[in-house]
Design an enzyme around this catalytic site. Structure first.
Site: not given
Ligand SMILES: O=C(O)CCC(=O)C(=O)O
Length: 300
Positions: A173, A131, A49
């Site tokens: 993510c 996303k 990411e």
């Molecule tokens: O869900 C999480 O704890 C981290 C998610 C995250 O870092 C993101 O979505 O970029």
């Protein structure tokens, strides 16, 4: 007999890339690492990411690139063009992590997205995932993050057909925390769920591995989580620990926090064997609860 979901074995490599503030340098470095993975036999390569920028809401607007209309000119999107040429040079399927995207409407209003581009070995764009679930959390004293202050959420799930192999799903993510997305993708034939991600050092040790294993266990398919390398000088400290989980929910490879490449050969026979041994695919009780794979579902 070829597996119904993965026609032949595929070597998957996740690049836990060390990147910094210089976008052009990040793109060049990503190219080198993709070529290195390809040389070692990878067929499908994944970047993390926000691999071409630091991660954080303050950075999205200044790093954002215009992707539409597609294909964008090199001027509008150096990252699109670099990923496309890298995929073609390396002759691999490339899930290009994610990059900040800007879309300007006819009134000049800007919307920003966290967007993943997937390219084929000929350099052609195969899919775009914005996303869907924005990372908005507040754990007092530990971490507060509100992507929705800057970003707009995507509104589609992303399935990508890799000719000669089968189908993968790509999400980003925080999307991994939503089992519905993973389950719909697997029920529609995805042999692997691919998540470029950047968990933090707060939730990473608690949930990163667990989320990867949970999605693999629920869906009896492969799962890959690909993080940036940790940079203690950056404002956001990524957890690292890029990993690949097999259909029996075993973590088969896992990085530490520094730059590295983790790879595994995915085998359709492992998916078939898991599903034969524990046949949840034929044991669901839609007379007792609803089927998440029915109704209006939006796809890329
Ligand atoms: O869900 C999480 O704890 C981290 C998610 C995250 O870092 C993101 O979505 O970029």
């Amino acid at each position: 007999m070829p597996s119904p979901v993965l026609q032949k074995p595929l070597k998957l490599s996740c690049i836990q890339l060390a990147s910094g503030a210089d976008k052009a340098a990040n793109l060049l470095h990503a190219r080198e690492k993709v070529l290195e993975a390809a040389k070692a036999g990878a067929n499908l390569v994944v970047l993390p990411e926000c691999f071409n920028s630091p991660y954080g809401c303050d950075y999205f607007p200044s790093y954002a690139e215009t992707l539409l209309p597609s294909p964008p000119s090199p001027n509008q999107s150096p990252s699109f063009n670099s990923l496309s040429s890298t995929a073609a040079e390396a002759k691999v399927f490339l899930v290009g992590g994610s990059i900040p995207e800007v879309e300007v409407d006819k009134d000049g209003k800007k919307k920003y997205y966290n967007t993943s581009l997937t390219f084929g070995p000929d350099g052609k764009l195969l899919a775009t995932h914005r996303k869907v679930h924005l990372f908005d959390i507040d754990i007092p004293g530990k971490i507060t993050f509100r992507e929705s202050d800057v970003l707009t959420a995507g509104d589609k799930l992303t399935l990508v057909d890799l000719p000669g192999y089968g189908r993968i799903a790509v999400a980003i993510c925080y999307d991994v925390r939503f089992p519905e997305l993973a389950m719909i993708a697997a029920r529609r034939g995805a042999f692997a769920l691919i998540y470029p991600g950047a968990f933090s050092t707060t939730t990473g040790p608690l949930h990163w591995r667990l989320q990867g294993q949970a999605r693999a266990m629920d869906n009896q398919c492969y799962v890959a989580l690909c993080s940036p390398a940790r940079d203690m000088k950056a404002t956001y400290h990524a957890w690292g620990h890029s990993l690949i989980v097999d259909p029996m929910a075993q973590v088969v490879v896992e990085a530490e926090e520094s730059e590295t490449i983790v790879s595994w050969e995915l085998d359709g026979a492992k998916i078939d064997e898991t599903r034969k041994g524990i046949p949840i695919y034929t044991q669901r009780r839609f007379d007792v609860y609803p089927d998440v794979n029915k109704g209006k579902i939006r796809f890329d």
